[in-house]
Write an enzyme that holds these catalytic residues in place. Structure first.
Site, PDB file in Angstrom:
ATOM      1  CD  GLU A  80     -30.641   6.785  -9.257  1.00  0.00           C
ATOM      2  OE1 GLU A  80     -31.682   7.443  -9.109  1.00  0.00           O
ATOM      3  OE2 GLU A  80     -29.526   7.314  -9.451  1.00  0.00           O
ATOM      4  CG  ASP A  81     -32.487   2.283  -7.274  1.00  0.00           C
ATOM      5  OD1 ASP A  81     -32.696   3.507  -7.271  1.00  0.00           O
ATOM      6  OD2 ASP A  81     -32.848   1.523  -8.187  1.00  0.00           O
TER       7      ASP A  81
END
Length: 467
Positions: A80-81
């Site tokens: 996600e990051d």
């Protein structure tokens, strides 16, 4: 603010306690990988981002989950990051861990809402993820729990948003999964930001009355322990104040202030066997006065989320009512860990049987039914009641669907017949006569009505033959 070393040590202690024999070399590799990927990121409190994955992994270990789940927790924000990919994680840590991280990523990207209809959809998304691997949702719950523990560093707007989402999605989900300890912490923390005045009022009252409450609970605890020990029942007995959100709900429901509430005390008696539970019940009712209508037997009739205990409310010599919960150690483990107890069982560190959790695989049918949200919600509720109940209800739904499909086919046939008759008499009106219309070539009929005429002719001929 705890350092990386302190968080890492806490995680390792939890793993050694709940998962002895875990592959610490592989876990350290995941810590290094996550630390490297998140190295430029900071938490809202200014701490290195790696603190969060370490804390989530510790919670997952405390749930009693397996090594793959701990690895998934350490890596849960990488896709996600950061620039990490599913393929990268699969290559290093295996396909199972990669799927867990991917599943958590999809839930993180899900847009949860607070409307009633959206709440059904929220739960459906969660249970859809569970149908593939229950650990995905458990990691996500652990992720939310740590974020709630550090909510003070968020903006007021973000605090309200996240706490409402927690109350609408994560606390009910933890309840449905039987994870009462986590549910209570989520609710209490959310209340702190959603109703700060009421939360502080309750906390101030409890703090001011702490010594008196502890003295009362010691007296009751000693009385129960002494009686049970004297008759040879091995037990662990302790008292507690009900959690803040539970007290808040009682205040709202009863329209009372906290100093007007009495039933805020609860005692738990844990014994070795089910017969011991019922023996303890008799002794408790002998020691204290029973409050009529306040006895519940969740052992013979477990709650849908697998919870089992005997509950009774009694009044002591001081005229103060309190609840007593009586259960075995196996029931206690299920009440504390909920569905996570399944993983403790698989690793040989918990109780229960594979059959107790077989219903999770049946949830896969949700993806294939094409039913309304109302029906999906019913499936979700049934999913907490055991696979036999689901199988029976699923079979009933299929029979009902077959009946409806048959009736719809009959209705469609009737409508087709009416369409044909309408065309027939419209044509007759235009010609001034019905003669010869039935023998017109197919080209004269609308295409959709041609098979209808053939069906009607066949039915007429069959009727003639029977006569």
């Amino acid at each position: 603010m705890e350092s990386f070393e302190e968080h890492y040590a806490s995680m390792c202690d939890a793993i050694k306690k709940h998962l002895p024999g875990a592959d610490m070399a592989l876990i350290d590799r995941a810590v290094d990988y996550a630390n490297q990927k998140h190295k430029v990121q900071k938490r809202k409190d200014g701490s290195p981002y790696i603190i969060h994955p370490l804390a989530v992994a510790q919670i997952v270990a405390e749930m009693g989950l397996d090594c793959d789940a701990i690895l998934g927790a350490l890596l849960h924000d990488c896709i996600e990051d950061t620039d990490a990919s599913h393929e990268d994680i699969e290559k290093i840590f295996g396909p199972t861990v990669a799927e867990l991280v991917e599943g958590v990523t999809k839930l993180t990207r899900a847009n949860f809402s607070s409307s009633e209809q959206a709440q059904m959809e929220n739960l459906r998304k969660m249970f859809m993820a569970m149908s593939k691997d229950i650990r995905v949702v458990l990691i996500k719950i652990a992720d939310r729990l740590h974020n709630m523990r550090t909510m003070q560093y968020q903006t007021p707007e973000k605090q309200i948003q996240k706490c409402r989402e927690t109350m609408d999605v994560y606390a009910p989900l933890a309840h449905r999964l039987g994870m009462q300890k986590i549910k209570w912490e989520l609710e209490d923390t959310a209340l702190r930001y959603l109703a700060p005045m009421e939360y502080n009022e309750i906390m101030s009252y409890l703090q001011a009355h702490k010594e008196k409450d502890e003295a009362f609970m010691r007296t009751i605890q000693d009385k129960i322990t002494q009686r049970l020990t004297s008759v040879g029942i091995h037990n662990t007995t302790y008292g507690r104040i009900k959690h803040v959100y539970s007290i808040y709900r009682k205040m709202l429901a009863q329209g009372k202030t906290i100093d007007e509430l009495y039933d805020i005390y609860a005692f738990r008696v844990i014994v070795d066997t089910i017969p011991d539970c019922y023996n303890v019940l008799g002794h408790v009712h002998d020691l204290f006065s029973l409050v009529p209508g306040r006895f519940k037997d969740y052992i013979s009739t477990p709650k849908p989320n697998m919870y089992q205990s005997l509950h009774t409310t009694v009044i002591g010599s001081q005229g103060i009512p309190f609840e007593v919960q009586i259960r075995t150690w196996q029931m206690h483990e299920t009440a504390e860990y909920g569905i996570a107890a399944h993983w403790k069982y698989k690793q040989g560190t918990g109780t229960g049987t594979e059959k107790d959790f077989e219903w999770l695989r049946i949830i896969e049918c949700l993806k294939k039914t094409g039913m309304s949200l109302k029906d999906i919600r019913e499936y979700i509720e049934l999913a907490m009641q055991g696979d036999e109940t689901i199988a029976r209800r699923l079979e009933l739904f299929r029979k009902q669907r077959t009946v409806l499909e048959t009736r719809m086919a009959e209705l469609q046939q009737t409508m087709d017949t009416l369409d044909y008759k309408c065309w027939f008499y419209e044509t007759a009106a235009a010609r001034g006569s019905t003669e010869g219309i039935s023998d017109l070539p197919d080209e004269a009929l609308p295409k959709a009505l041609r098979p209808v005429r053939e069906r009607l002719r066949a039915a007429a001929e069959a009727e003639t033959e029977e006569v």
